[in-house]
Write a protein that holds these residues in place. Structure first.
Motif, PDB file in Angstrom:
ATOM      1  N   VAL A   1     -39.899  18.472  12.911  1.00 26.59           N
ATOM      2  CA  VAL A   1     -39.163  19.042  13.553  1.00 26.59           C
ATOM      3  C   VAL A   1     -37.613  18.553  13.204  1.00 26.59           C
ATOM      4  CG1 VAL A   1     -38.167  20.475  15.468  1.00 26.59           C
ATOM      5  CG2 VAL A   1     -40.602  20.173  14.723  1.00 26.59           C
ATOM      6  N   ARG A   2     -36.970  19.041  12.365  1.00 25.73           N
ATOM      7  CA  ARG A   2     -35.592  19.041  12.366  1.00 25.73           C
ATOM      8  C   ARG A   2     -34.483  20.343  13.508  1.00 25.73           C
ATOM      9  NH1 ARG A   2     -33.250  18.021   6.498  1.00 25.73           N
ATOM     10  NH2 ARG A   2     -34.988  16.300   7.218  1.00 25.73           N
ATOM     11  N   LEU A   3     -34.111  18.789  14.002  1.00 25.13           N
ATOM     12  CA  LEU A   3     -33.711  19.591  15.235  1.00 25.13           C
ATOM     13  C   LEU A   3     -32.346  19.897  14.831  1.00 25.13           C
ATOM     14  CD1 LEU A   3     -33.532  17.052  18.602  1.00 25.13           C
ATOM     15  CD2 LEU A   3     -35.080  20.064  18.063  1.00 25.13           C
ATOM     16  N   SER A   4     -32.079  21.652  14.744  1.00 31.66           N
ATOM     17  CA  SER A   4     -30.455  22.231  14.386  1.00 31.66           C
ATOM     18  C   SER A   4     -29.658  23.147  15.201  1.00 31.66           C
ATOM     19  CB  SER A   4     -30.157  23.081  13.085  1.00 31.66           C
ATOM     20  OG  SER A   4     -31.458  24.355  14.193  1.00 31.66           O
ATOM     21  N   SER A   5     -30.484  23.160  16.726  1.00 33.45           N
ATOM     22  CA  SER A   5     -29.194  23.107  17.546  1.00 33.45           C
ATOM     23  C   SER A   5     -30.009  22.694  19.110  1.00 33.45           C
ATOM     24  CB  SER A   5     -29.193  24.646  17.337  1.00 33.45           C
ATOM     25  OG  SER A   5     -27.898  25.505  18.479  1.00 33.45           O
ATOM     26  N   TYR A   6     -29.647  23.642  19.455  1.00 33.07           N
ATOM     27  CA  TYR A   6     -30.177  22.754  21.399  1.00 33.07           C
ATOM     28  C   TYR A   6     -30.436  24.334  22.296  1.00 33.07           C
ATOM     29  CZ  TYR A   6     -24.985  22.949  21.580  1.00 33.07           C
ATOM     30  OH  TYR A   6     -23.440  22.520  21.436  1.00 33.07           O
ATOM     31  N   THR A   7     -31.377  24.097  23.336  1.00 33.21           N
ATOM     32  CA  THR A   7     -31.188  25.055  23.761  1.00 33.21           C
ATOM     33  C   THR A   7     -30.571  25.406  25.597  1.00 33.21           C
ATOM     34  OG1 THR A   7     -33.378  25.109  23.158  1.00 33.21           O
ATOM     35  CG2 THR A   7     -32.903  26.723  25.198  1.00 33.21           C
TER      36      THR A   7
ATOM     37  N   GLU B   1     -38.000  31.417  22.107  1.00 31.88           N
ATOM     38  CA  GLU B   1     -38.968  32.318  21.216  1.00 31.88           C
ATOM     39  C   GLU B   1     -39.459  31.643  19.693  1.00 31.88           C
ATOM     40  OE1 GLU B   1     -36.456  35.133  20.175  1.00 31.88           O
ATOM     41  OE2 GLU B   1     -35.370  35.597  22.085  1.00 31.88           O
ATOM     42  N   PHE B   2     -40.153  31.045  19.769  1.00 30.79           N
ATOM     43  CA  PHE B   2     -41.576  30.843  18.788  1.00 30.79           C
ATOM     44  C   PHE B   2     -41.827  31.722  17.632  1.00 30.79           C
ATOM     45  CE2 PHE B   2     -41.330  27.379  22.259  1.00 30.79           C
ATOM     46  CZ  PHE B   2     -40.816  25.941  21.173  1.00 30.79           C
ATOM     47  N   THR B   3     -42.262  31.694  16.485  1.00 31.48           N
ATOM     48  CA  THR B   3     -42.680  32.815  15.785  1.00 31.48           C
ATOM     49  C   THR B   3     -43.059  31.157  14.411  1.00 31.48           C
ATOM     50  OG1 THR B   3     -40.598  32.608  14.127  1.00 31.48           O
ATOM     51  CG2 THR B   3     -41.592  34.720  15.677  1.00 31.48           C
ATOM     52  N   GLY B   4     -43.631  31.830  13.996  1.00 35.54           N
ATOM     53  CA  GLY B   4     -45.061  30.813  12.572  1.00 35.54           C
ATOM     54  C   GLY B   4     -45.505  31.843  11.660  1.00 35.54           C
ATOM     55  N   ARG B   5     -45.337  31.041  10.428  1.00 31.67           N
ATOM     56  CA  ARG B   5     -46.517  31.559   8.919  1.00 31.67           C
ATOM     57  C   ARG B   5     -46.707  31.071   8.805  1.00 31.67           C
ATOM     58  NH1 ARG B   5     -43.870  31.197   4.588  1.00 31.67           N
ATOM     59  NH2 ARG B   5     -41.787  30.487   4.635  1.00 31.67           N
ATOM     60  N   ILE B   6     -47.940  31.541   7.921  1.00 34.64           N
ATOM     61  CA  ILE B   6     -48.697  30.368   6.566  1.00 34.64           C
ATOM     62  C   ILE B   6     -47.811  30.064   5.826  1.00 34.64           C
ATOM     63  CG2 ILE B   6     -51.014  29.784   5.960  1.00 34.64           C
ATOM     64  CD1 ILE B   6     -51.017  30.256   9.477  1.00 34.64           C
ATOM     65  N   LYS B   7     -47.455  29.046   5.142  1.00 33.67           N
ATOM     66  CA  LYS B   7     -46.833  28.336   4.127  1.00 33.67           C
ATOM     67  C   LYS B   7     -47.939  27.667   3.581  1.00 33.67           C
ATOM     68  CE  LYS B   7     -43.475  25.090   2.004  1.00 33.67           C
ATOM     69  NZ  LYS B   7     -42.906  23.887   2.766  1.00 33.67           N
ATOM     70  N   SER B   8     -48.597  27.171   3.044  1.00 38.34           N
ATOM     71  CA  SER B   8     -49.727  27.286   1.910  1.00 38.34           C
ATOM     72  C   SER B   8     -51.165  27.483   2.260  1.00 38.34           C
ATOM     73  CB  SER B   8     -49.220  25.704   1.754  1.00 38.34           C
ATOM     74  OG  SER B   8     -49.223  24.506   2.270  1.00 38.34           O
ATOM     75  N   LEU B   9     -51.812  27.189   1.460  1.00 41.81           N
ATOM     76  CA  LEU B   9     -53.492  27.048   2.027  1.00 41.81           C
ATOM     77  C   LEU B   9     -53.765  25.545   1.382  1.00 41.81           C
ATOM     78  CD1 LEU B   9     -54.133  30.643   3.108  1.00 41.81           C
ATOM     79  CD2 LEU B   9     -54.570  28.444   4.896  1.00 41.81           C
TER      80      LEU B   9
ATOM     81  N   ALA C   1     -38.173  28.157  16.004  1.00 40.38           N
ATOM     82  CA  ALA C   1     -37.752  28.597  17.314  1.00 40.38           C
ATOM     83  C   ALA C   1     -36.176  28.586  17.742  1.00 40.38           C
ATOM     84  CB  ALA C   1     -37.960  27.064  18.043  1.00 40.38           C
ATOM     85  N   LYS C   2     -36.005  29.655  18.436  1.00 39.74           N
ATOM     86  CA  LYS C   2     -35.168  30.317  18.505  1.00 39.74           C
ATOM     87  C   LYS C   2     -34.813  30.421  20.244  1.00 39.74           C
ATOM     88  CE  LYS C   2     -34.529  33.237  14.577  1.00 39.74           C
ATOM     89  NZ  LYS C   2     -34.180  34.451  14.095  1.00 39.74           N
ATOM     90  N   SER C   3     -33.149  30.110  20.478  1.00 36.86           N
ATOM     91  CA  SER C   3     -33.022  30.198  21.880  1.00 36.86           C
ATOM     92  C   SER C   3     -30.896  31.284  21.744  1.00 36.86           C
ATOM     93  CB  SER C   3     -32.639  28.626  22.796  1.00 36.86           C
ATOM     94  OG  SER C   3     -32.309  28.928  23.647  1.00 36.86           O
ATOM     95  N   ALA C   4     -31.207  32.165  22.884  1.00 33.66           N
ATOM     96  CA  ALA C   4     -29.890  32.544  22.357  1.00 33.66           C
ATOM     97  C   ALA C   4     -29.392  32.904  20.929  1.00 33.66           C
ATOM     98  CB  ALA C   4     -28.661  32.047  24.095  1.00 33.66           C
ATOM     99  N   GLY C   5     -30.213  33.270  20.573  1.00 33.36           N
ATOM    100  CA  GLY C   5     -30.370  33.618  18.673  1.00 33.36           C
ATOM    101  C   GLY C   5     -29.390  32.221  17.789  1.00 33.36           C
ATOM    102  N   ARG C   6     -30.232  31.669  17.787  1.00 30.85           N
ATOM    103  CA  ARG C   6     -29.488  30.493  17.376  1.00 30.85           C
ATOM    104  C   ARG C   6     -30.981  29.864  16.877  1.00 30.85           C
ATOM    105  NH1 ARG C   6     -26.371  29.058  21.940  1.00 30.85           N
ATOM    106  NH2 ARG C   6     -27.554  27.817  22.734  1.00 30.85           N
ATOM    107  N   LYS C   7     -31.087  29.388  15.629  1.00 29.62           N
ATOM    108  CA  LYS C   7     -32.017  28.266  15.647  1.00 29.62           C
ATOM    109  C   LYS C   7     -32.806  27.229  16.074  1.00 29.62           C
ATOM    110  CE  LYS C   7     -34.191  28.816  11.386  1.00 29.62           C
ATOM    111  NZ  LYS C   7     -34.109  28.637   9.846  1.00 29.62           N
ATOM    112  N   VAL C   8     -32.955  26.441  16.790  1.00 28.47           N
ATOM    113  CA  VAL C   8     -33.091  25.662  17.230  1.00 28.47           C
ATOM    114  C   VAL C   8     -33.996  24.101  16.373  1.00 28.47           C
ATOM    115  CG1 VAL C   8     -34.075  24.358  19.430  1.00 28.47           C
ATOM    116  CG2 VAL C   8     -33.100  26.633  19.898  1.00 28.47           C
ATOM    117  N   PHE C   9     -34.899  24.977  15.555  1.00 29.11           N
ATOM    118  CA  PHE C   9     -35.742  24.014  14.780  1.00 29.11           C
ATOM    119  C   PHE C   9     -35.170  24.343  13.350  1.00 29.11           C
ATOM    120  CE2 PHE C   9     -39.678  24.071  17.389  1.00 29.11           C
ATOM    121  CZ  PHE C   9     -38.952  22.970  17.911  1.00 29.11           C
ATOM    122  N   GLY C  10     -33.882  23.539  12.236  1.00 28.00           N
ATOM    123  CA  GLY C  10     -33.500  23.235  11.341  1.00 28.00           C
ATOM    124  C   GLY C  10     -34.971  24.384  10.232  1.00 28.00           C
TER     125      GLY C  10
END
Length: 341
Positions: A285-291, A302-310, A323-332
């Motif tokens: 994880v690279r953090l880009s913002s905070y909650t 809010e967490f979402t995920g998708r398959i990048k490669s198999l 990961a987003k909080s208050a509209g900001r991306k928490v994970f870069g």
């Protein structure tokens, strides 16, 4: 303002902690509650046994607890001279699931120092071996060491007034390391292959996945009480996570959630979907913002995920996590490498 010492000269400094950390049954449950991970293998021996484990399984980010204990002397006696440390990146490499009764010994190394945007980025590597003598977990933590005008005057005194007893406040004084260095002729332990060799018991089959497929989204809530609880369970006493005045002095808009707490929530988001926490073999994880957690309201992540490669040959997948909080991306940038049935 740059640090007044040559931190780059310390790269390669390493030591082995002179005592082991024993993974406890109730500590696993406490930590699982703190990161809101209610997968049965963290709570029930019967559920863990059904998946082939010998005891309760520690959540993915649990290893941050012994790492924090092991790294404390590095920050208190070796890497001194900064006013504030801010976590930026974290990588977990799981070679064997941690279970009740494991005895972990940590080797600590200042692996690298980079200068970015006027701040020093320091990466600390923790290598954990268990009672079998094998390497079971490797953790890389990157923090920005901050000094000077970006830090309010009196921050150290403010922290000292509110921080729990028994915690040393980092200072600009030059310290002396107290742990014993690793002897040059000491044999190098081998990597455990359990996580790469055991048959995963995932709820999702490899054949049912496709690149671009999305994980079911999940929204998790955090309160000030959750932050205080996590601080106590994990041993992270930094008051920016629970004290308004200290958070303000460091330039934050309000109290913020621990970066490791949001990472723990994210790991549980993935392993809950997997159905087998031991099938997660790498998490970065690279953090880009905070909650921000306001005292008068509940914070959401809010967490979402998708398959990048198999990879059909190894039945592994790489998942991109947002990961987003208050509209900001928490994970870069956040990815999880998983093995599937």
């Amino acid at each position: 303002m740059e640090a007044t010492f040559d931190v780059a000269a310390l790269v390669g400094h390493h030591y082995r902690v002179d005592d082991y950390y024993e993974v406890g049954r109730e500590k696993i449950r406490e930590y699982a509650r703190a990161v809101q991970d209610f997968h049965p293998v963290h709570w029930s021996e019967d559920a863990a046994d059904e998946l082939g484990y010998t005891g309760l399984v520690a959540p993915t980010t649990f290893v941050s607890i012994p790492a924090m204990l092991a790294n404390r002397k590095l920050f208190e006696t070796v890497i001194t001279g900064y006013d504030v440390y801010v976590q930026t990146d974290q990588v977990f490499e799981m070679h064997k699931p941690l279970v009740t009764g494991d005895r972990l010994v940590s080797d600590v190394e200042l692996a690298s120092v980079r200068r970015v945007a006027g701040n020093d980025l320091l990466t600390i590597k923790n290598t954990f071996t268990d009672q079998t003598g094998e390497i079971v977990h490797i953790m890389h933590t990157t923090v920005a060491g901050i000094t000077g005008e970006s830090v309010a005057e009196g921050i150290s005194e403010a922290i000292e007034r509110v921080v729990m007893h028994g915690i040393e406040i980092p200072s600009r004084a030059t310290g002396v390391a107290t742990d014993q260095p690793i002897e040059a002729n000491q044999p190098t332990p081998s990597l455990s292959e359990v996580s790469r060799a055991r048959v995963p018991h995932t709820a999702i089959r490899f054949e049912d996945l496709a690149v671009g497929a999305e994980l079911p989204p999940r929204t998790m809530q955090l309160t000030r009480g959750d932050l205080v609880n996590y601080a106590g369970v994990a041993g992270d006493a930094n008051p920016i996570h629970w004290h308004d005045d200290v958070a303000t002095l460091t330039g934050l808009p309000d109290v913020i959630a621990h970066g490791m707490l949001t990472m723990g929530l994210g790991a549980g988001f993935v392993t809950g979907w997997l159905g087998d926490p031991g099938a997660l073999i790498r998490y970065g994880v690279r953090l880009s913002s905070y909650t921000v957690i306001d005292a008068r309201s509940v914070g959401n992540v809010e967490f979402t995920g998708r398959i990048k490669s198999l990879d059909p040959e190894t039945k592994t997948a790489v998942i991109v996590i947002v990961a987003k909080s208050a509209g900001r991306k928490v994970f870069g940038l956040a990815t999880a490498n998983v093995r599937l049935a």
